[in-house]
Design an enzyme around this catalytic site. Structure first.
Site, mmCIF file in Angstrom:
data_model
loop_
_atom_site.group_PDB
_atom_site.id
_atom_site.type_symbol
_atom_site.label_atom_id
_atom_site.label_comp_id
_atom_site.label_asym_id
_atom_site.label_seq_id
_atom_site.Cartn_x
_atom_site.Cartn_y
_atom_site.Cartn_z
ATOM 1 N N ASN A 144 0.866 -1.181 0.000
ATOM 2 C CA ASN A 144 0.000 0.000 0.000
ATOM 3 C C ASN A 144 0.902 1.231 0.000
ATOM 4 O O ASN A 144 1.456 1.601 1.021
ATOM 5 C CB ASN A 144 -0.912 -0.018 1.239
ATOM 6 C CG ASN A 144 -1.774 1.236 1.313
ATOM 7 O OD1 ASN A 144 -1.842 2.015 0.364
ATOM 8 N ND2 ASN A 144 -2.447 1.420 2.452
ATOM 9 N N LYS B 278 0.065 4.251 -0.407
ATOM 10 C CA LYS B 278 -0.595 5.451 0.123
ATOM 11 C C LYS B 278 -0.365 6.628 -0.843
ATOM 12 O O LYS B 278 -0.339 6.411 -2.056
ATOM 13 C CB LYS B 278 -0.105 5.733 1.546
ATOM 14 C CG LYS B 278 -0.238 4.479 2.430
ATOM 15 C CD LYS B 278 0.013 4.701 3.886
ATOM 16 C CE LYS B 278 -0.176 3.384 4.642
ATOM 17 N NZ LYS B 278 -0.037 3.509 6.090
ATOM 18 N N HIS C 157 -9.603 1.589 5.101
ATOM 19 C CA HIS C 157 -8.314 1.804 5.759
ATOM 20 C C HIS C 157 -8.465 2.822 6.883
ATOM 21 O O HIS C 157 -9.227 3.784 6.755
ATOM 22 C CB HIS C 157 -7.281 2.293 4.735
ATOM 23 C CG HIS C 157 -5.878 2.218 5.263
ATOM 24 N ND1 HIS C 157 -5.368 3.168 6.123
ATOM 25 C CD2 HIS C 157 -4.902 1.288 5.095
ATOM 26 C CE1 HIS C 157 -4.122 2.825 6.446
ATOM 27 N NE2 HIS C 157 -3.820 1.693 5.830
ATOM 28 N N GLU D 131 -6.705 5.187 7.819
ATOM 29 C CA GLU D 131 -6.415 6.590 7.464
ATOM 30 C C GLU D 131 -7.638 7.231 6.807
ATOM 31 O O GLU D 131 -7.872 8.427 6.965
ATOM 32 C CB GLU D 131 -5.180 6.651 6.552
ATOM 33 C CG GLU D 131 -3.906 6.404 7.359
ATOM 34 C CD GLU D 131 -2.778 5.738 6.594
ATOM 35 O OE1 GLU D 131 -2.821 5.697 5.351
ATOM 36 O OE2 GLU D 131 -1.849 5.234 7.260
ATOM 37 N N GLU E 148 -5.428 -4.221 10.918
ATOM 38 C CA GLU E 148 -4.381 -3.209 11.066
ATOM 39 C C GLU E 148 -4.639 -2.414 12.346
ATOM 40 O O GLU E 148 -5.446 -1.473 12.339
ATOM 41 C CB GLU E 148 -4.399 -2.250 9.878
ATOM 42 C CG GLU E 148 -4.045 -2.892 8.562
ATOM 43 C CD GLU E 148 -3.449 -1.892 7.569
ATOM 44 O OE1 GLU E 148 -2.391 -2.213 7.005
ATOM 45 O OE2 GLU E 148 -4.007 -0.794 7.388
ATOM 46 N N GLY F 56 2.617 2.856 10.793
ATOM 47 C CA GLY F 56 3.593 3.931 10.590
ATOM 48 C C GLY F 56 4.308 4.360 11.861
ATOM 49 O O GLY F 56 4.964 5.391 11.893
ATOM 50 N N SER G 229 3.496 -1.564 10.519
ATOM 51 C CA SER G 229 4.944 -1.643 10.731
ATOM 52 C C SER G 229 5.526 -3.020 10.413
ATOM 53 O O SER G 229 6.411 -3.515 11.114
ATOM 54 C CB SER G 229 5.300 -1.220 12.159
ATOM 55 O OG SER G 229 4.928 0.143 12.377
HETATM 56 P P1 13P Z 1 3.090 0.821 7.735
HETATM 57 O O1 13P Z 1 3.571 -0.495 7.203
HETATM 58 O O2 13P Z 1 3.825 1.988 7.215
HETATM 59 O O3 13P Z 1 2.956 0.785 9.230
HETATM 60 O O4 13P Z 1 1.575 0.984 7.170
HETATM 61 C C1 13P Z 1 0.680 -0.045 7.331
HETATM 62 C C2 13P Z 1 -0.522 0.247 6.538
HETATM 63 O O5 13P Z 1 -1.291 1.135 6.852
HETATM 64 C C3 13P Z 1 -0.747 -0.549 5.326
HETATM 65 O O6 13P Z 1 -2.027 -0.344 4.814
#
Ligand code: 13P
Length: 255
Positions: free
Chosen positions: A10, A12, A98, A100, A170, A176, A216
């Protein structure tokens, strides 16, 4: 039942078209050298790079995911992208719900449910994301939150439709932050997700649905995560932006 592992990048809001194409080319080269049997590989570039990446990896059995869609079929929805548009350019998957999007764009469980339905109508496989915040975990509300998200997000979905959904756990506090859930923490929740699905769907869905872990994920921790029985792959953010680390995670996903 043996579930085929799946690793999803992903990206983003990262990578222009030239950057995305560079990555796709390097990934293909690297996978040719190392081999990639036994794992599904999915790239989720931003909308602008989807078509270019699709054209670049076509024939290499690397699949494409969009990072979101809108639930209406078409019409006056400025700025939105429909399921038909995504299937049109070769997407096979779409990430839905997601954290976010829930956090920054007001996405609700009801909206997520409509998006999942629209995706399935167009034969796109939803990668349905759920997860608790740190506060919810500390308050002991993790399982309640997860159950709510699963039940509302999948409300009204038939068993046949559910067999086309990929789940992704997640934990928001792990995204992150460099703070991965321990394999035990992830397994505890992912086993619970499977158990909740068992209540509404039959044994086949219970056995076959793939549940990814995200938050992560790195080349260092993928191996121990994948040893857990209910972790069937990874949804990778930061570590999917470089070919090296993404390929190491793919390798770690094959067991
Ligand atoms: P990270 O791997 O950067 O923590 O992000 C995870 C994520 O949100 C994947 O969709």
């Amino acid at each position: 039942m043996v579930r085929r592992p799946i690793v999803v990048a992903n990206w983003k809001m990262n990578k222009t078209i030239p950057e995305a194409l560079q990555f796709a080319g390097d990934l293909r080269k690297s996978l040719k050298e190392t081999g990639r049997e036994g794992v599904d590989i999915v790239l989720a570039p931003p909308f602008t790079a989807l078509k270019a990446v699709f054209d670049s990896v076509a024939g290499d059995t690397i699949d494409l995911a969009a990072q979101d869609l809108f639930w209406e079929e078409r019409g006056a929805y400025t700025g939105e992208i429909s399921a038909a548009m995504l299937s049109d350019i070769g997407c096979k998957y779409v990430i839905i719900g997601h954290s976010e999007r829930r956090q920054y764009f007001g996405e609700t469980d009801e909206g997520v449910n409509k998006k999942i339905n629209r995706a399935l109508y167009h034969n796109l496989t939803p990668i349905f994301c759920i997860g608790e915040t740190l506060r919810q975990r500390e308050e002991g509300a993790t399982f309640k939150m997860i159950r709510g998200q699963v039940e509302k997000g999948l409300d009204g979905l038939s068993e046949g439709a559910m067999s086309s959904v990929v789940m992704a756990y997640e934990p928001v506090w792990a995204i992150g932050t460099g703070k991965t859930a321990t394999p035990g923490q992830a397994e505890e929740v992912q086993g619970y997700i499977r158990a909740v699905l068992r209540e509404s769907y039959g044994r086949e869905v219970f056995d076959s649905v793939r549940i990814l872990y995200g938050g992560s994920v790195t080349p260092e921790n993928i191996g121990s995560l994948m040893k857990e029985p209910d972790i069937d792959g990874a949804l990778v953010g930061g570590a999917s932006l470089q070919v090296d680390s993404f390929v190491k995670i793919i390798k770690g996903g094959i067991i």
